[in-house]
Structures are given as C-alpha cells and as structure tokens.
Design an enzyme around this catalytic site. Structure first.
Site, PDB file in Angstrom:
ATOM      1  N   GLU A  52       0.814  -1.217   0.000  1.00  0.00           N
ATOM      2  CA  GLU A  52       0.000   0.000   0.000  1.00  0.00           C
ATOM      3  C   GLU A  52       0.853   1.275   0.000  1.00  0.00           C
ATOM      4  O   GLU A  52       0.462   2.281  -0.592  1.00  0.00           O
ATOM      5  CB  GLU A  52      -0.948   0.019   1.206  1.00  0.00           C
ATOM      6  CG  GLU A  52      -2.075  -1.000   1.142  1.00  0.00           C
ATOM      7  CD  GLU A  52      -1.701  -2.329   1.783  1.00  0.00           C
ATOM      8  OE1 GLU A  52      -2.582  -3.200   1.906  1.00  0.00           O
ATOM      9  OE2 GLU A  52      -0.512  -2.500   2.162  1.00  0.00           O
ATOM     10  N   PHE A 114     -12.374  -6.683  13.704  1.00  0.00           N
ATOM     11  CA  PHE A 114     -11.237  -7.158  12.917  1.00  0.00           C
ATOM     12  C   PHE A 114     -10.862  -6.127  11.853  1.00  0.00           C
ATOM     13  O   PHE A 114     -11.706  -5.690  11.081  1.00  0.00           O
ATOM     14  CB  PHE A 114     -11.584  -8.493  12.259  1.00  0.00           C
ATOM     15  CG  PHE A 114     -10.486  -9.028  11.373  1.00  0.00           C
ATOM     16  CD1 PHE A 114      -9.277  -9.444  11.908  1.00  0.00           C
ATOM     17  CD2 PHE A 114     -10.656  -9.093   9.995  1.00  0.00           C
ATOM     18  CE1 PHE A 114      -8.267  -9.923  11.100  1.00  0.00           C
ATOM     19  CE2 PHE A 114      -9.650  -9.569   9.173  1.00  0.00           C
ATOM     20  CZ  PHE A 114      -8.447  -9.989   9.737  1.00  0.00           C
ATOM     21  N   GLN A 115      -9.602  -5.729  11.853  1.00  0.00           N
ATOM     22  CA  GLN A 115      -9.050  -4.751  10.915  1.00  0.00           C
ATOM     23  C   GLN A 115      -9.770  -3.405  10.972  1.00  0.00           C
ATOM     24  O   GLN A 115      -9.860  -2.687   9.975  1.00  0.00           O
ATOM     25  CB  GLN A 115      -9.043  -5.297   9.478  1.00  0.00           C
ATOM     26  CG  GLN A 115      -8.035  -6.427   9.290  1.00  0.00           C
ATOM     27  CD  GLN A 115      -7.781  -6.784   7.841  1.00  0.00           C
ATOM     28  OE1 GLN A 115      -8.639  -6.580   6.983  1.00  0.00           O
ATOM     29  NE2 GLN A 115      -6.606  -7.321   7.563  1.00  0.00           N
ATOM     30  N   LYS A 164     -18.121  -0.145   5.120  1.00  0.00           N
ATOM     31  CA  LYS A 164     -18.396  -1.187   4.122  1.00  0.00           C
ATOM     32  C   LYS A 164     -19.872  -1.244   3.745  1.00  0.00           C
ATOM     33  O   LYS A 164     -20.216  -1.468   2.563  1.00  0.00           O
ATOM     34  CB  LYS A 164     -17.937  -2.555   4.638  1.00  0.00           C
ATOM     35  CG  LYS A 164     -18.074  -3.646   3.580  1.00  0.00           C
ATOM     36  CD  LYS A 164     -17.422  -4.959   3.974  1.00  0.00           C
ATOM     37  CE  LYS A 164     -17.541  -5.975   2.830  1.00  0.00           C
ATOM     38  NZ  LYS A 164     -16.882  -7.257   3.162  1.00  0.00           N
ATOM     39  N   MET A 467      24.328   8.906   3.697  1.00  0.00           N
ATOM     40  CA  MET A 467      24.216  10.225   4.305  1.00  0.00           C
ATOM     41  C   MET A 467      24.392  10.157   5.820  1.00  0.00           C
ATOM     42  O   MET A 467      25.034  11.024   6.428  1.00  0.00           O
ATOM     43  CB  MET A 467      22.871  10.871   3.953  1.00  0.00           C
ATOM     44  CG  MET A 467      22.751  12.320   4.404  1.00  0.00           C
ATOM     45  SD  MET A 467      24.027  13.384   3.685  1.00  0.00           S
ATOM     46  CE  MET A 467      23.269  13.789   2.110  1.00  0.00           C
TER      47      MET A 467
END
Length: 562
Positions: A52, A114-115, A164, A467
């Site tokens: 993602e 969940f999630q 959803k 760096m």
C-alpha cells in the site's frame, strides 16, 4: 437521478473528476469497491502495487508529473495505515492526492472489530482534510468536496474513509460537472506598486524559488520576472525545474548542500525575493544569520507560511503565477550588472566539480544528465544520491524532478517513478536510489514488470547508509553505528527474479554501456552501481550553522571539524 450502489457511486464520481488511473491493494472491507472496479476496467485502470505504501507514492508521483490529482485505494486496518507515510510525504510537499479507504460496517465501528482502525483520525495531522462517510446519501458530495480541497489554494492530500455497508447499499446519484477551482490572489494594487518600488530600490536582489512555483505552473512568468529584475536565481530542492538549471542566472541549490555561490550570494544580497518556498530548516540553516543583510519579500499562496520560520518584511499572498504576471505587467526592466558579475565570479571561484577518476555518484548523475532528454522525469529516494542528483542534474523544466523533500521518505522514489511513467508514458523515467533506500520498497519492481512499465532503476550502491555515515564521519568521531550494509543481498538477482533486466557495473565504461542499453530497452531495467563507501556530498553546512559557513573538502583540510 438513478439509484446506485455506494461502490458504483464512488467509481462514477471518480470518472466525473477525470480520473483514469488508480493505484491500490484490495482487502475485505474494500471488496465491494474492487468488485465494481472490475466492471469499469475499460474506463479506469487499476495498478496493483506490491504494498500500500507503494500505491500512495505512485499516486503522488502521478500527480507531480501530470498536474492531476493522484488517487490511491486501500482496505481497512493495516491496509489503511500502510498509506500513512505516503500521505504524509504528499502533505509535506503539497501534492494533491485523494486516498480512499474502506472501513468495517457502521454496526462494527468502535468495537475493536477485525481490521478496524480510525484512519481518518490517524491522518488528520498530515492531510488537508479527512472524512469518514457513514451515510451513503453524503457519499457523492464528499468525494467531490475531497477533490476540490486537494487542489484548492495550497494543494495537498485528502482522505475519505467509507464504511463497508455504505459501499454495498444503494443511494440516489446524479451526475455533476466537476467544479472548476480558480487560483486565488489577494494582493492589492498598492501592494504591487510597493513591491515594484522595493525591487527598483534594490542594488543586490536575489530570487529564491521553491516548489510553489512549480505547483502554480509559474515557470514562464518566472523567467520573465528574473529577466526584468536582472538578478541571480537559486532554488530549493522542491523548486528544481521551475527555473532552467542551465540558465546563466542560475546559481544552484541553496542550503545544507547548496552551492557556495547560492549560499554566499543570499547572505550578501539586500533583497531576497522568495517565490513559493517555506524556509525549511535545511534551506536556512541558522535562522538568525539567514539573509541578515536583506529585506525579505515572500510570495506564497499560504498565508500561514509568512514569517513562520523567517520574518518577512513584505509579502504577497496568492498564486505565484498570477502574482508574477501582475508584477511583470507593471515592472520595467532594471539592471544590476555589477551585482550579477559578482555572483558570476562566485560561481567561477566555487564550482561543484565532478570526480571523474572512477565510477562515483557524481559521475553517474552527470552521465545520466548528458544521456537523457530535457523532458526526462527523474525521481529519487533520499540521501546522498538525492543530493548528487540535485547538484549535478541540470533540470530545465518543471515536473521533471520527483523527490520527497519535506518528509525525506526512504522508499519514495520507485513508487513515484511508476506513477510518473503511467501518467506520462512517452517520457523516459529514471529512479535514482541508494542501496539503503532501494531495499525499503524494492518489491515495487514486481509492479513495474507486471504491467510492463519501462522505468530505469539506478542503484548507487556504496554498501552503507551513505548520508548517515557522512554525518557519523564528520560529527560522530567515525563511529559507524548500524550504517554498514555489507550483507549478502544480490540486487541483480532480486531484480531478475521479479522479471526485470538487470546489470551490475563497477566502472565508468560499464555504466555508460548499461545506461545506453537501458534507454533503448523499453523494459524495466535495473542498474546496480558499485561505488566507494566513503564518498561524500559537498558542499555542506554543519547542522545549526549559518549557510554562509558552507564548506567543501578543501576547506576541511584547512579547518578540520573538531
């Protein structure tokens, strides 16, 4: 007016806004939307990234290269949180991105389902606005509002989180033409005349150009303005390409790794005209000593930036292109021959020289510059290679340099390069990375090969976090704590395993040959370049020092850092 599912409304609203490409990764909560995208695949192209974060960076790169809004999608929970770094990168650099996530259903919100995660709350500090849509009747107008916010005034990312059940239920939908957003200027005629008087009274004016000049498409007006004012021009990292880097008035980048001509010139000037820059700490160094001899004229679309980091004596608020047009229309040409000649002498006295004795980061960037066209898009990760690119690649056009300037996100460049190539398929796109950065999101090579996206990935491999090591070498007594990367990772084999063509080079001749092959190949091509671990980026300003205290290797030999 028709009754459509929430998912269909989302897709129809994207089409309303002119969206033809989205980047994302599916999951359970966003499944209804992905099912709808399947039905619209002839109208909206979906690029399935490997992670993602890659989707967020690709949407960002798409936006920077094309001057359109980039769009990324993710599911709830970890899918949404994986977007956060990319959203924050876009926010720091003022890039218009709309991120769409889907959450658990209304009946499951607030129950640690969940999630489930409050992504709208999480991203609130790094977005212009974040929405959660729990009522499908508000869905279409929320999406339209999000796109408008993303491009209005100072651009930036907006997140829309949708439950959803809203994506599955049906609601009334009616097509609407997207609202045109006009650039705003709030300056008065008196302010314009006072500014012109200020310019005409200056003997040593200097222009500093930032990313706002690119976002407002002000390059043409900027060229005219510089010609009329007859002044030298420096840029910030984000401003590269706004002013032609091969122009005789150009002095190079300013700040921590800016040129001596830019840093010393800004220190000496009596009027600093700042166009679309926010006075980052990496630009100004010690704020008390920055441009201490100058009056500051700050032109910016965001009033909140005025006097935030450096006190402005004068300011003009609004779109840089429109403000420059107003100034150009009223400003007669002035001449500063003696001052311009002085800056030219500084450029001659303190050039940035390329080490061409062997394969070096500097040589690689300069060679890429010589072998590519002016409209080539260069993206970078973050670190030494990023600074070498800013120093040695002569950017002549806007929207050809994509880099994470504000957040400094390692792993940004490869996703951005994919997004840029999708947006501008006829242009060559090269991502330049260090080995430390490449391993952050190197799985996106699989995305490029899956869709036959012909980008060139150059890895400047010094087997260290370059760096950070440079700072350890100069300021931490050469204690190289956790910056040595001499492990058994083979980037060539990894790239080949993901379907790319790949070569490893150790000499200048091998790099020249490999890059020529990559330019002709029309495929995803990875070039790993082995360079010395102790190469450094110079010039440099020590943290907290004035930019006038800029030093290079020669200076270090005379006055070593203690």
């Amino acid at each position: 007016m028709a009754k459509l599912s929430g998912s269909k409304i989302i897709v129809e609203c994207l089409l309303e806004q002119g969206v033809d490409t989205v980047f994302g990764y599916p999951g359970g909560a966003i499944l209804n939307l992905y099912d709808e995208l399947y039905k619209y695949q002839d109208r909206i192209k979906h690029i399935l990234t490997s992670h993602e974060q890659g989707a967020a960076h690709a949407a960002d790169g798409y936006a920077r290269a094309s001057d359109k809004v980039g769009v990324c999608l993710a599911t709830s929970g970890p899918g949404a949180t994986n977007l956060v770094t990319g959203i924050a990168s876009a926010y720091m650099d003022s890039i218009p991105v709309v991120a769409i996530t889907c959450n658990v259903g209304n009946n499951l919100l607030g129950k640690d389902s969940f999630q489930e995660v409050d992504i709208a709350g999480i991203v609130m500090p790094v977005t212009k606005y974040s929405f959660i849509v729990r009522d499908g009747n508000k869905l279409a107008d929320t999406i339209r509002r999000a796109f408008k916010i993303a491009v209005s005034g100072r651009p930036g990312p907006v997140l829309i989180d949708i439950t959803k059940d809203v994506t599955g239920d049906s609601f009334e939908y009616e097509y609407k033409e997207p609202e045109k957003v006009k650039p705003q200027v709030s300056v008065t005629e008196e302010e314009i005349l006072n500014t012109i008087s200020l310019i005409r009274g200056s003997k040593k004016p200097f222009a500093l150009v930032g990313g706002g000049a690119i976002l407002s498409d002000a390059s043409e007006e900027l060229r005219t303005f510089v010609s009329k004012v007859d002044c030298p021009v420096a840029d910030t990292l984000m401003g590269k390409g706004a002013f032609d880097g091969s122009n005789e008035k150009y002095t190079g980048m300013v700040g921590m790794h800016g040129t001596k001509a830019s840093n010393l010139g800004i220190t000496e000037c009596d009027l600093l005209i700042v166009i679309g820059a926010r006075f980052s700490d990496r630009v100004i160094g010690n704020a008390k000593k920055f441009a201490k001899n100058a009056k500051i004229l700050h032109i910016d679309v965001d009033a909140a930036e005025i006097s935030k980091n450096i006190k402005a004596d004068y300011s003009l608020i609004g779109d840089a292109r429109l403000i420059l047009r107003k100034l150009n229309a009223r400003l007669d040409p002035v001449h500063h021959d003696e001052w311009v000649a002085h800056i030219e002498r500084l450029k001659d006295m303190y050039p940035i020289k390329t080490n061409k004795s062997n394969l070096t980061g500097e040589y690689i960037i300069e060679t890429i510059d010589e072998k590519t066209k002016d409209d080539t898009i260069i993206s970078t990760e973050v670190g030494q290679h990023q600074m070498w690119t800013a120093q040695f690649y002569k950017f002549k056009n806007p929207r050809t340099f994509l880099t994470s300037g504000g957040l400094g996100t390692m792993g940004y460049g490869l996703g951005a390069a994919i997004g840029a190539k999708v947006a501008m398929p006829d242009k060559t796109v090269v991502n330049i990375a260090g080995d430390g950065c490449f391993r952050m999101n190197m799985n996106e090579i699989a995305t490029a090969t899956r869709y036959d996206i012909p980008i060139i990935q150059v890895i400047i491999n010094n087997h260290v976090l370059g760096m950070v090591r440079q700072w350890q070498n100069l300021f931490y007594g050469k204690r190289y704590s956790q910056t040595i990367l001499r492990d058994k990772v083979d980037f060539v084999k990894l790239a080949e395993a993901m379907g790319a063509k790949a070569k490893r080079v150790t000499t200048k001749e091998e790099f020249d040959e490999a890059f020529d092959e990559a330019l002709k190949s029309n495929t995803t091509f990875v070039i790993e370049c082995e360079i010395d671990s102790d190469e450094k980026v110079f010039p440099m300003v020590s943290p907290g020092a004035a930019i006038s205290d800029v030093f290079d290797e020669k200076d270090l030999k005379i006055n070593p850092i203690k």
